[in-house]
Design an enzyme around this catalytic site. Structure first.
Site, PDB file in Angstrom:
ATOM      1  N   TYR A 167       0.840  -1.200   0.000  1.00  0.00           N
ATOM      2  CA  TYR A 167       0.000   0.000   0.000  1.00  0.00           C
ATOM      3  C   TYR A 167       0.880   1.258   0.000  1.00  0.00           C
ATOM      4  O   TYR A 167       0.688   2.166  -0.806  1.00  0.00           O
ATOM      5  CB  TYR A 167      -0.904  -0.035   1.234  1.00  0.00           C
ATOM      6  N   LYS A 206       1.259   4.305  -2.759  1.00  0.00           N
ATOM      7  CA  LYS A 206       1.024   5.723  -2.449  1.00  0.00           C
ATOM      8  C   LYS A 206       2.278   6.544  -2.758  1.00  0.00           C
ATOM      9  O   LYS A 206       2.177   7.716  -3.148  1.00  0.00           O
ATOM     10  CB  LYS A 206       0.595   5.886  -0.998  1.00  0.00           C
TER      11      LYS A 206
HETATM   12  N1  NAP Z   1      -8.517   5.902   6.194  1.00  0.00           N
HETATM   13  C1  NAP Z   1      -7.227   6.229   6.339  1.00  0.00           C
HETATM   14  O1  NAP Z   1      -6.647   6.133   7.446  1.00  0.00           O
HETATM   15  C2  NAP Z   1      -6.449   6.761   5.175  1.00  0.00           C
HETATM   16  C3  NAP Z   1      -5.159   7.273   5.433  1.00  0.00           C
HETATM   17  C4  NAP Z   1      -4.399   7.744   4.365  1.00  0.00           C
HETATM   18  C5  NAP Z   1      -4.923   7.715   3.093  1.00  0.00           C
HETATM   19  N2  NAP Z   1      -6.166   7.212   2.859  1.00  0.00           N
HETATM   20  C6  NAP Z   1      -6.662   7.203   1.478  1.00  0.00           C
HETATM   21  O2  NAP Z   1      -7.889   7.898   1.404  1.00  0.00           O
HETATM   22  C7  NAP Z   1      -8.671   7.367   0.322  1.00  0.00           C
HETATM   23  C8  NAP Z   1     -10.054   7.029   0.840  1.00  0.00           C
HETATM   24  O3  NAP Z   1      -9.894   6.037   1.860  1.00  0.00           O
HETATM   25  P1  NAP Z   1     -11.031   5.705   2.936  1.00  0.00           P
HETATM   26  O4  NAP Z   1     -10.363   5.616   4.233  1.00  0.00           O
HETATM   27  O5  NAP Z   1     -12.182   6.579   2.730  1.00  0.00           O
HETATM   28  O6  NAP Z   1     -11.351   4.207   2.480  1.00  0.00           O
HETATM   29  P2  NAP Z   1     -12.736   3.391   2.445  1.00  0.00           P
HETATM   30  O7  NAP Z   1     -13.637   3.862   3.513  1.00  0.00           O
HETATM   31  O8  NAP Z   1     -12.305   1.965   2.410  1.00  0.00           O
HETATM   32  O9  NAP Z   1     -13.362   3.815   1.029  1.00  0.00           O
HETATM   33  C9  NAP Z   1     -12.679   3.497  -0.142  1.00  0.00           C
HETATM   34  C10 NAP Z   1     -13.451   4.054  -1.322  1.00  0.00           C
HETATM   35  O10 NAP Z   1     -12.708   3.746  -2.517  1.00  0.00           O
HETATM   36  C11 NAP Z   1     -13.593   3.055  -3.400  1.00  0.00           C
HETATM   37  N3  NAP Z   1     -12.873   2.166  -4.297  1.00  0.00           N
HETATM   38  C12 NAP Z   1     -12.026   1.156  -3.979  1.00  0.00           C
HETATM   39  N4  NAP Z   1     -11.594   0.562  -5.103  1.00  0.00           N
HETATM   40  C13 NAP Z   1     -12.188   1.213  -6.143  1.00  0.00           C
HETATM   41  C14 NAP Z   1     -12.156   1.070  -7.537  1.00  0.00           C
HETATM   42  N5  NAP Z   1     -11.434   0.118  -8.147  1.00  0.00           N
HETATM   43  N6  NAP Z   1     -12.875   1.930  -8.297  1.00  0.00           N
HETATM   44  C15 NAP Z   1     -13.621   2.891  -7.721  1.00  0.00           C
HETATM   45  N7  NAP Z   1     -13.718   3.067  -6.414  1.00  0.00           N
HETATM   46  C16 NAP Z   1     -13.014   2.225  -5.626  1.00  0.00           C
HETATM   47  C17 NAP Z   1     -14.554   2.307  -2.490  1.00  0.00           C
HETATM   48  O11 NAP Z   1     -15.689   1.913  -3.226  1.00  0.00           O
HETATM   49  P3  NAP Z   1     -16.610   0.656  -2.762  1.00  0.00           P
HETATM   50  O12 NAP Z   1     -17.521   1.173  -1.685  1.00  0.00           O
HETATM   51  O13 NAP Z   1     -17.307   0.256  -4.002  1.00  0.00           O
HETATM   52  O14 NAP Z   1     -15.668  -0.403  -2.247  1.00  0.00           O
HETATM   53  C18 NAP Z   1     -14.827   3.407  -1.473  1.00  0.00           C
HETATM   54  O15 NAP Z   1     -15.728   4.344  -1.983  1.00  0.00           O
HETATM   55  C19 NAP Z   1      -7.902   6.150  -0.182  1.00  0.00           C
HETATM   56  O16 NAP Z   1      -7.147   6.477  -1.318  1.00  0.00           O
HETATM   57  C20 NAP Z   1      -6.985   5.808   0.970  1.00  0.00           C
HETATM   58  O17 NAP Z   1      -5.835   5.101   0.560  1.00  0.00           O
HETATM   59  C21 NAP Z   1      -6.949   6.742   3.873  1.00  0.00           C
END
Ligand code: NAP
Length: 255
Positions: A149, A153
């Site tokens: 991951y 990133k």
């Molecule tokens: N949460 C954290 O601590 C954190 C920290 C740093 C960075 N981030 C980044 O922030 C972003 C959002 O993360 P989050 O925490 O909100 O994660 P999340 O709650 O798991 O949501 C992920 C989102 O991405 C969508 N997704 C995954 N694969 C996809 C694909 N192939 N095509 C289109 N949509 C897709 C999911 O859709 P579905 O509902 O259809 O699965 C969902 O809407 C990500 O890039 C993550 O890496 C998160």
């Protein structure tokens, strides 16, 4: 950035940080937002006529090309969708590492390239277009339980740096958002102190309004980047300690 002058497209809009950003864009007066979701039925109804829900799996070339034909008015692209594979990096199956790379790096690259004609057409010297890539603090150093991951990133951060230089003459600005732990489905079950997605989204939009190119939307990422700026090995040391703590917790005898 002046949101009322922009039409946005955000990927992974249906939950987590993507949903929080979508709501925040609407409260900040965005002209229109394409809420792109793998399954449009999963997008909550925000009862706002400025929102258009579109189907987009960012790893599906056909769907990526279709949204490029449809969203020709986009001037703000937010590459938010992402996935995470967890486990010791030295033994993570290569298929899982490749899945992270496909979604977190090649996906945003494909969406960005497909929307490039629209972004260029809608960019103005006095109101640049923008690409916002949601990376991670893990792009700056690698936490080995999230090895693949973090690598994906880091690739996304690198892509952002390249595009920032390349597209400056086209009046397209490139931003990165680099969160620490945010309280979404992605971090469910982890023990880190987490920031709420609404707070992270509000801080992100405030930083975009100020024109900050690299955004750290929560206290943990702000602390970690300050350590990194002093000494990039310092962030590696934090992640080394976190790895030891995780391993100690896993090996602890049940009480
Ligand atoms: N949460 C954290 O601590 C954190 C920290 C740093 C960075 N981030 C980044 O922030 C972003 C959002 O993360 P989050 O925490 O909100 O994660 P999340 O709650 O798991 O949501 C992920 C989102 O991405 C969508 N997704 C995954 N694969 C996809 C694909 N192939 N095509 C289109 N949509 C897709 C999911 O859709 P579905 O509902 O259809 O699965 C969902 O809407 C990500 O890039 C993550 O890496 C998160």
């Amino acid at each position: 950035m002046d949101f009322p002058q922009h039409t946005a497209l955000i990927t992974g809009a249906n939950r987590g940080i993507g949903l929080a950003l979508t709501k925040a864009l609407l409260t900040h007066g965005i002209k229109k937002v394409y809420a792109a979701c793998r399954n449009p039925a999963n997008m909550p109804d925000l009862a706002d006529s400025r929102m258009e829900v579109i189907a987009l799996d960012i790893t599906n070339e056909e769907q990526v090309n279709a949204i490029a034909k449809r969203a020709t008015d986009v001037s703000l692209l937010i590459n938010n969708a992402g996935i995470i594979a967890a486990g010791p990096f030295s033994s993570t199956p290569r298929a899982e590492v490749m899945r992270d790379m496909d979604t977190n790096y090649y996906g945003p690259l494909a969406v960005t390239q497909a929307l490039m004609p629209a972004l260029k057409a809608n960019a103005l010297a006095e109101r640049p277009a923008a690409i916002v890539n949601v990376a991670s603090i893990g792009a700056f150093a690698n936490l080995p339980v999230l090895g693949g991951y973090c690598a994906s990133k880091a690739a996304l951060l690198s892509m952002s740096q390249a595009l920032r230089i390349e597209l400056a003459a086209d009046h397209i600005e490139v931003f990165t958002v680099n969160p620490g732990p945010i309280d979404t489905d992605m971090t469910a079950g982890s023990d880190f102190d987490k920031t709420s997605p609404d707070v992270a989204a509000a801080n992100t939009l405030d930083a975009l309004e100020r024109g900050e190119l690299d955004i750290f939307p929560d206290a943990a990422s702000q602390h970690m980047i300050s350590v990194f700026k002093e000494d990039y090995r310092g962030l590696e040391a934090i992640f080394s300690q976190m790895t030891a703590d995780i391993s100690a917790a896993e090996n602890a005898e049940p009480a």
